[in-house]
Design an enzyme around this catalytic site. Structure first.
Site, short mmCIF file in Angstrom:
data_model
loop_
_atom_site.label_atom_id
_atom_site.label_comp_id
_atom_site.label_asym_id
_atom_site.label_seq_id
_atom_site.Cartn_x
_atom_site.Cartn_y
_atom_site.Cartn_z
CD GLU A 168 -3.09 -1.07 2.20
OE1 GLU A 168 -3.16 -0.30 2.97
OE2 GLU A 168 -3.87 -1.87 2.04
CD GLU A 366 -3.14 -6.40 3.70
OE1 GLU A 366 -3.94 -5.64 4.34
OE2 GLU A 366 -1.92 -6.02 3.66
C1 BG6 Z 1 -4.42 -2.91 5.33
C2 BG6 Z 1 -2.86 -2.98 5.83
O1 BG6 Z 1 -4.56 -1.91 4.72
O2 BG6 Z 1 -5.27 -3.16 6.14
C3 BG6 Z 1 -2.67 -3.51 6.91
O3 BG6 Z 1 -1.99 -3.28 4.79
C4 BG6 Z 1 -3.82 -3.14 7.96
O4 BG6 Z 1 -1.18 -3.21 7.44
C5 BG6 Z 1 -5.13 -3.64 7.47
O5 BG6 Z 1 -3.50 -3.50 9.16
C6 BG6 Z 1 -6.42 -3.46 8.23
O6 BG6 Z 1 -6.62 -2.38 8.61
P1 BG6 Z 1 -6.42 -1.59 10.01
O7 BG6 Z 1 -6.42 -0.17 9.83
O8 BG6 Z 1 -7.80 -2.13 10.75
O9 BG6 Z 1 -5.30 -2.51 10.67
#
Ligand code: BG6
Length: 473
Positions: A168, A366
């Site tokens: 990201e 992800e």
């Molecule tokens: C993604 C990132 O955008 O979302 C992670 O690559 C992150 O690092 C994940 O943990 C979930 O988002 P958040 O802000 O709830 O941790």
């Protein structure tokens, strides 16, 4: 109904170094951007938890890999923590103890039959390089990153076949310099675009090094494009979606995949005083060193509508000059995270990629669901019954598999995250893992119901879903 999951389709899970490792063995001067932010503003981190202990992966990685093997993950993605990898970033003095840890993790994964994937930066920019060179504002930092990548490939390139420059790459500068909502709260839209550009350039240069090394693997990047939906069919709302896509998605997709920026984006940068002054040599390098593949992170849809008010000239540039957020009445929410749940993004993003980048190989790097106060779902046998997570995965995977059937070049699905882990600011508030982390008991691990469900899915490669054409109720 049933979806058969293709034999080679990746079914894995992800994490990052800083969100799991903890500071065990960390030396003075090895702070990352995240560590610095946590130290500067501990009060914005949920209940004071931050990267200091995280999941204690440094000491407990063998347990995690054993659990991965039990669940049957085909792939596991994490990052190498750039800030931990050296004791001297300028003279490239490797921290041998940390480098050995990475090597041990790789060997452990390979022995367990789990294919490792590594990112070179998951926001872990060394603080020292921020202090001295203003981070990614500097071309010298690009040089140092390229040398870091060269050493990493030399050490691990024979064993790791899937590499990514960034996770990201748009996120840090968007939160820090564009929105100015994160430490160090410097509003600087021009710097936002410069960092975007320098990360594109850094990716192209690392791709060049990887290719020159003749390694038997692939190199790419992990992006977080948002599937943009305009409020309506009006040409104004459509234009708002178009600009959002241009400024947040195509700003990375086009140079990384096609080797060039959209002309419209270049004109927009000049017009809005966020011009990043690329040289013709740099643009040629970007053209010649496109990525082998991309990871795509998908969590929620982006809904926009046309701007209702005139832009106040003279204020710092922000993409909201061209759109406004649209709040869809009745949308389904993950209230813990404040993100809309809309599984169709998986199909729509796949079709977007098929249409705009037909030769691109990609996978979902992800997707997942963070849940607050998850302990309340613990049953009498001590297992967290995270049925909401199972449903979330099932529905998102359904739309992804539908896209694969329609011809999308999608290679797989990775869940965020393997274990619960530290989020930026939210820390352990929202739990994401297949495996839970007990904060009260030495970060002990235990599988949730979703871990067993995912294990069955991987073993049987059949996704059972309710028929979409159900009768109206
Ligand atoms: C993604 C990132 O955008 O979302 C992670 O690559 C992150 O690092 C994940 O943990 C979930 O988002 P958040 O802000 O709830 O941790």
């Amino acid at each position: 109904m049933n979806y058969s999951i293709p034999e080679n389709f990746i079914l894995g899970a992800a994490a990052s170094a800083w969100q799991t490792e903890g500071w065990s063995g960390k030396q003075a001067g090895q702070d990352s951007y995240l560590d610095a932010w946590y130290e500067a503003e501990p009060f914005v981190w949920h209940q004071g938890y931050g990267p200091a202990v995280a999941t204690d992966f440094m000491n407990q990685y063998k347990t995690d890999v054993r659990l991965m093997a039990e669940i049957g993950l085909t792939h596991y993605r994490t990052s190498i923590n750039w800030s931990r990898f050296f004791t001297d970033y300028e003279n490239l003095v490797v921290d041998e103890a940390y480098a050995q840890h990475i090597s041990d993790v790789i060997n452990e994964l390979l022995e367990a039959g789990v294919e490792p994937m590594f990112c070179l930066e998951h926001y872990e920019l060394p603080k020292a390089l921020m202090d001295r060179y203003d981070g990614w504002s500097s071309k010298h930092v690009i040089d140092l990153f390229v040398e870091y990548a060269r050493i990493v490939f030399e050490r691990y390139g024979d064993r790791v076949k899937h590499w990514f420059t960034f996770n990201e790459p748009i996120v840090v500068q968007t939160r820090v310099y564009l929105d100015a909502i994160r430490w160090p709260h410097e509003q600087n839209s021009k710097k936002w675009m410069l960092w975007n550009y320098h990360k594109v350039l850094a990716t192209a240069r690392v791709v060049e090094v990887y290719k020159a090394g003749g390694y038997a693997g692939r190199i790419g990047c992990i992006l977080n494009p948002e599937m943009v939906y305009p409020r309506s069919s009006s040409k104004e709302d459509q234009a708002a979606a178009h600009y959002y896509d241009l400024l947040y998605n195509r700003v990375f997709f086009d140079p990384l995949v096609l080797g060039q920026y959209p002309e419209e984006l270049l004109a927009l940068c000049r017009e809005n005083d966020i011009w990043f002054e690329p040289t013709s040599e740099e643009l040629a390098l970007i053209r010649e060193n496109t990525v082998d593949f991309l990871g795509v992170n998908q969590y929620y849809p982006k809904r926009v509508k046309a701007q209702r008010f005139a832009w106040a000239e003279g204020q710092p540039f922000h993409p909201t000059k061209y759109y406004e957020e649209f709040d869809l009445p009745g949308k389904q929410m993950n209230n813990s995270r404040g993100w809309e749940i809309y599984p169709s993004i998986m199909y729509d993003m796949a079709m977007y990629l098929t249409e705009n980048y037909p030769d691109l190989d990609w996978f979902v790097a992800e997707n997942g669901m963070g849940q607050m106060d998850e302990q309340r779902f613990t049953d009498e046998t001590g297992v967290i019954q995270d049925t909401y997570r199972i449903e979330f995965i099932r529905e998102h995977l359904r739309y992804l598999l539908k896209a694969v059937e329609a011809g999308a070049r999608c290679e797989g699905y990775m869940l965020w995250a393997f274990t619960d882990c530290v989020s930026p600011m939210n820390a352990f508030k929202n739990r994401y893992g297949l495996v839970s982390i007990d904060l009260e008991n030495q970060r002990a691990r235990s599988k949730k119901a979703s871990a067993n469900w995912y294990a069955t899915l991987i073993r049987e490669r059949q996704l059972q879903v309710a028929d979409l054409s159900d009768e109206p109720k």
